[in-house]
Design a protein around this motif. Sequence first.
Motif, PDB file in Angstrom:
ATOM      1  N   UNK A 225       0.833  -1.198   0.000  1.00  0.00           N
ATOM      2  CA  UNK A 225       0.000   0.000   0.000  1.00  0.00           C
ATOM      3  C   UNK A 225       0.875   1.258   0.000  1.00  0.00           C
ATOM      4  N   UNK A 226       0.336   2.311  -0.569  1.00  0.00           N
ATOM      5  CA  UNK A 226       1.013   3.610  -0.540  1.00  0.00           C
ATOM      6  C   UNK A 226       0.547   4.344   0.718  1.00  0.00           C
ATOM      7  N   UNK A 227       1.467   4.601   1.638  1.00  0.00           N
ATOM      8  CA  UNK A 227       1.108   5.066   2.980  1.00  0.00           C
ATOM      9  C   UNK A 227       1.801   6.387   3.294  1.00  0.00           C
ATOM     10  N   UNK A 228       1.021   7.300   3.878  1.00  0.00           N
ATOM     11  CA  UNK A 228       1.567   8.541   4.412  1.00  0.00           C
ATOM     12  C   UNK A 228       1.231   8.619   5.894  1.00  0.00           C
ATOM     13  N   UNK A 229       2.203   9.053   6.698  1.00  0.00           N
ATOM     14  CA  UNK A 229       1.994   9.267   8.129  1.00  0.00           C
ATOM     15  C   UNK A 229       2.187  10.748   8.425  1.00  0.00           C
ATOM     16  N   UNK A 450       5.715   7.633   3.283  1.00  0.00           N
ATOM     17  CA  UNK A 450       6.266   8.899   3.759  1.00  0.00           C
ATOM     18  C   UNK A 450       5.843   9.127   5.205  1.00  0.00           C
ATOM     19  N   UNK A 451       6.746   9.745   5.963  1.00  0.00           N
ATOM     20  CA  UNK A 451       6.434  10.153   7.330  1.00  0.00           C
ATOM     21  C   UNK A 451       6.706  11.642   7.433  1.00  0.00           C
ATOM     22  N   UNK A 452       5.642  12.437   7.579  1.00  0.00           N
ATOM     23  CA  UNK A 452       5.740  13.895   7.648  1.00  0.00           C
ATOM     24  C   UNK A 452       5.732  14.328   9.108  1.00  0.00           C
TER      25      UNK A 452
END
Length: 710
Positions: A225-229, A450-452
Amino acid sequence: MKSFHHAGLLLSPLIVFWEVAGFGQPLAGAAAGALAALALTAWSKRRGEDLLLPAGLLPILGVTTAVLVAGPQPWAGWVAAGVSLTAGLLMAFGVVIGRPWTAVISAPDWPGMTADPVFLRVNRGMSLLWAAVVAWVGVAASAGLHPVARWAPLAAAIVLSLWLPRRWVQVALKRRPAQADPNPWPSPLVTGRRRAADSDDADVLVVGSGIGGLTAAALLARAGARVWVFEQHDKPGGFCHHWEGQAGTPERPLVFRFDAGVHDVSGCHTGGTVHALLQRLNLEQTIDWRPLDHCFVDERGAWTVPRGWDAFVAALAQRHPTDAPALRAALALVRRIHTGMYATASGRGGVPGQPGSVPGLLAFAREFPEAVRWLDAPMVDLLAAQGVGEHAQDAVLGLAGYITHRPRTLRVRDYVPVLGYFMHGGMYPIGGSGRLAQALVDSIELDGGRVQLSCPVAQILLEGSRGSGVAQGVRLADGSERRAAAVVLNAELLGAAHTLFAAGRLPPAWAQRLRTLQNSASMLSVHLGIRGDLPGLAPVNHLHVEGHTLELVLPSLVDPSAAPSGHHTVELMQLLDPAQATDWFEQPELTNPQAQRHSAAYAARKAAFAEPMINAAARLIPDLRERIVWRSEASPLSFRRYGWSSFGAVYGSRDPHATVSRRSPVPGLVIAGAATHGPGIEAVVISGADAADALWPGLLQGAPAGALVA
């Protein structure tokens, strides 16, 4: 059929009475029934069975015999009705006091289930049915009704007893997995409702980078899965992060590393939950774990806990000799329950969970009946049932501060996993607690996620009609929006209910439930950099001295990199109940108290509250004050800043009456963190893994039930 014969035996005194009295011999029937009840009572006592019914029938039939011996009575024809009505009331009384008589006869057919609420409900119902039938048989006989009217209800009760309980249990157990996960909307990652197309969009957005959210994100990213945090703080990990303080001079700086809250991590042993997660992500070699030893200090002195469960039990029994046999029995029971709680982990990628089928639930009950009996009971009740005295109970509950400020309210299911620290040992990650968070961040980014950091979420976007929307993304604090098929909410739920959803967008019942969640404890902590050695001390010390209960942790004893050469780090932590935590906030909690945190009055208050904690720590480090070269304090305001939690709650918010399920009533919105499985690193890892499994069914078993649809 064994239970059917057993039922006939328990009812034999009544059957004898009915049959003989039916031939016009009530006195002989009552006497024969009384003798049968006497024999049945002795037999039941020898077998260790509940004596309520046989022992209760004895005086009923005995008194009836005595009355009939006294001479003919005008109401003699209604003796059968009186005996049966009284026996029926006895059976109903057994239901009222929690001792339904049918539980005795049905127990062999349901091994391990006798303490299960379903088993008890079924037997309450069946015992009441038989109470009514028994009463009817005597009334019908005394009234001279046709034999069909007399015996037909009895025959119907027999047929129902052979068929209904099994069917009832099967239906009830079939509902149990659904009750644990009551919102069975299909995962949008499987149905293909949305697939990330724009570079600013994702398949899954995670709100909050606590270990639960990072676990879910890492597992989903590894699955494809394409995941952003998105994380509002400038460090990942929630309370599982570390930071530095500097003393000395610019020419000779003294840099100390401190942990925000997490030190001791369970489940790191081979086969443990945390180890299984890291192994799955190929991270098991990235963290160097070191075992932590514990010391308990009270007015009786200091007690260092030996490593290994058997050694712990032996030492605890020696420390409490009066309670020694009871402690050994209770902790042997705890060990078996602990084994049961983790029994399903091997089939779920190392993550324990409730069996998901009726055969699985029945097999679990057969293998771990004590877990079924005790999981939802208070921990102190388990200890008391084995004869453990209150003082020794407090010793067993010595680690309760890891998850609550109210140790005696803990259930067995809450606390038994914590005792895993003594079974398998707790671990500290070399380099600081943030090493675990960073390892998960690295895994996410390596797999394309990505983790922002420093990127707060202002609102979770729900699309659709009011009160029945679908999660579709988030709006960030800068006003920009990010879209996704699903959202994992890893924020503290009570705070999220007030800040992250537009008014009226949530299903009303769920919105109300979120707003009535209860805060956990917050904390006061003091971080000290000191010079000199700490000979003979354990890394983790639980102090109960001078009216204070606090933890004294010395990370530099296991990880010298936490302090400069010739120095050590000292971390003191004291829990505050929610009312005490609230008192620290001058303004309403939903505001971020920036001005208060930078005020002189606030700094003075923190320093004043720290003094008694330092005094208590001086019991172990007598010259502590003279050795301090760096000092900092943290209050509920600090912990609010770390985790955006309500009034700085460090253990999340929970519903004390029901479990918060992983799938919310909002399709596409999944919950991770302490709300679903309780606080602690191991617990939130389980929570994050369950959240990932909800969005990618079969992920934990290694066989996903579908793929993302472009």
